[in-house]
Design a protein around this motif. Sequence first.
Motif, PDB file in Angstrom:
ATOM      1  N   ALA A 154       0.829  -1.204   0.000  1.00  0.00           N
ATOM      2  CA  ALA A 154       0.000   0.000   0.000  1.00  0.00           C
ATOM      3  C   ALA A 154       0.864   1.254   0.000  1.00  0.00           C
ATOM      4  O   ALA A 154       0.519   2.260  -0.651  1.00  0.00           O
ATOM      5  N   LYS A 155       1.988   1.190   0.677  1.00  0.00           N
ATOM      6  CA  LYS A 155       2.893   2.345   0.688  1.00  0.00           C
ATOM      7  C   LYS A 155       3.494   2.586  -0.689  1.00  0.00           C
ATOM      8  O   LYS A 155       3.629   3.736  -1.151  1.00  0.00           O
ATOM      9  N   ASP A 160       2.092   1.706  -3.598  1.00  0.00           N
ATOM     10  CA  ASP A 160       1.036   2.241  -4.454  1.00  0.00           C
ATOM     11  C   ASP A 160       0.849   3.738  -4.205  1.00  0.00           C
ATOM     12  O   ASP A 160       0.689   4.524  -5.161  1.00  0.00           O
ATOM     13  N   LEU A 161       0.848   4.136  -2.943  1.00  0.00           N
ATOM     14  CA  LEU A 161       0.662   5.545  -2.624  1.00  0.00           C
ATOM     15  C   LEU A 161       1.826   6.386  -3.142  1.00  0.00           C
ATOM     16  O   LEU A 161       1.619   7.510  -3.638  1.00  0.00           O
ATOM     17  N   SER A 162       3.026   5.832  -3.076  1.00  0.00           N
ATOM     18  CA  SER A 162       4.192   6.578  -3.569  1.00  0.00           C
ATOM     19  C   SER A 162       4.119   6.809  -5.080  1.00  0.00           C
ATOM     20  O   SER A 162       4.596   7.842  -5.577  1.00  0.00           O
ATOM     21  N   ARG A 204       0.753   9.413  -5.770  1.00  0.00           N
ATOM     22  CA  ARG A 204       0.808  10.792  -5.275  1.00  0.00           C
ATOM     23  C   ARG A 204       1.461  11.748  -6.289  1.00  0.00           C
ATOM     24  O   ARG A 204       0.887  12.808  -6.571  1.00  0.00           O
ATOM     25  N   LEU A 218      -6.204   8.839  -5.670  1.00  0.00           N
ATOM     26  CA  LEU A 218      -5.273   9.207  -4.600  1.00  0.00           C
ATOM     27  C   LEU A 218      -5.896   8.939  -3.222  1.00  0.00           C
ATOM     28  O   LEU A 218      -5.235   8.403  -2.320  1.00  0.00           O
ATOM     29  N   ASP A 219      -7.190   9.303  -3.092  1.00  0.00           N
ATOM     30  CA  ASP A 219      -7.859   9.077  -1.813  1.00  0.00           C
ATOM     31  C   ASP A 219      -7.917   7.592  -1.477  1.00  0.00           C
ATOM     32  O   ASP A 219      -7.732   7.190  -0.306  1.00  0.00           O
ATOM     33  N   ALA A 227      -5.815   5.295  -2.433  1.00  0.00           N
ATOM     34  CA  ALA A 227      -4.468   4.838  -2.080  1.00  0.00           C
ATOM     35  C   ALA A 227      -4.104   5.250  -0.650  1.00  0.00           C
ATOM     36  O   ALA A 227      -3.500   4.467   0.107  1.00  0.00           O
ATOM     37  N   VAL A 228      -4.468   6.491  -0.284  1.00  0.00           N
ATOM     38  CA  VAL A 228      -4.198   6.947   1.088  1.00  0.00           C
ATOM     39  C   VAL A 228      -4.981   6.098   2.093  1.00  0.00           C
ATOM     40  O   VAL A 228      -4.453   5.681   3.133  1.00  0.00           O
ATOM     41  N   TYR A 248      -3.453   2.686   2.475  1.00  0.00           N
ATOM     42  CA  TYR A 248      -2.208   2.732   3.270  1.00  0.00           C
ATOM     43  C   TYR A 248      -2.512   2.844   4.764  1.00  0.00           C
ATOM     44  O   TYR A 248      -1.925   2.133   5.586  1.00  0.00           O
TER      45      TYR A 248
END
Length: 386
Positions: A119-120, A122-124, A127, A140-141, A143-144, A147
């Motif tokens: 998850a981290k 994917d968020l990286s 973003r 983005l929401d 993914a956050v 995470y």
Amino acid sequence: MRRNLVICLFACSLWLLVSCGEQKNTPAPAAPPPPDVSVVETKAQDVPIYLEFVGETHGLKDIAIRARIEGFLNGIFFQEGREVKKGSLLYSLENQTYEEKVAARMSNVAEAQTMLAKAKGDLSRIRPLAKINAVSQSDLDEAVAAYEAELSSVEAAKANLRAAQVELSYTKIYSPVDGIIGKTQAKVGDFVGRDPNPVILNTVSQVDTVLVSFFITETQYLAVAHYLRGVDTKRDQEEGLQLELILIDGSVYNHPGKVDFINREVDTTTGAMLVQASFPNPEKLLRPGQFAKVRVKGQVIRDGILIPQRCVMELQGLYNVFVVDGNSKVQTREVTVGPKVGSSWLITDGLTSGERVIYEGLQKVKDGATVKPTVVDLNSTDQGKK
């Protein structure tokens, strides 16, 4: 025959005259000498009155040892009745089930950390794309949120792991204090720890200081309170409240004790108050469960008269003594007695200082007799000592 009768009468008369003459010449027997008696001289002195109470000893801490989890006991690592140190291993329980639970929880933590890493990642990636509007804000929401959810999953998995590790630690039971351990109530192979009444495996008592609990009546409490109110300083109060412990064999314990607390109320059913005192126990002589007498000073009688108990004769609730006057004559004297003080009796009325009271030889004398008194030197301290 008449002549013979006259001769017999003459002989009898002559014999009577001779006998009477002999009796007149016999001296009267001498009066017996006055009997020897031992007497004690009374002396006015300050007499401390002590109160005694029957108490029971307890350890400073008497801690019951229980198993906090269920399992079969598979190890005992102490000698019964011996001293144990704080943190020393006492019992062990079968731990295979709990080790398996720990391993499973560690696997859950690893899995949660893997999902968190994904998850981290994917968020990286999302973003920076969201900053150039290459992906939507909703992506983005998501993914956050993913995470943060995985982050919470890792924390929950770690918490479950810690709980499993705590349960595993409960398979080993350690001594909570330095003390003496008793007889074990469970043997190797017993199943222990089942609710709602888990078996008390043992008890460890901390005995470097011993507590003694006892009850005093309301009257006794007031006697001590009045005495303490009459002393001058706080130091005198503390010294006055120093306690002595008399063991079951009659010996006095070497170390004085002190009052820890007096209960806030009088029990209305018994009229008594609970008191707890503490005594240092460096030699480990005292053990929990002993019975002993606690002695405390209640009051001091000014100019009291102490005489040995054997001097006092009791008949139908009246108390008398034999007093020898200056002419060595015996007088019977009625006295009023107070409390017994050791081997002596406190006389509250009937005697004054300097009088001689018969101590030994009571069976030889009576009122008005003349005696030969010998003063016995009795140590008044020994008379008043319990």
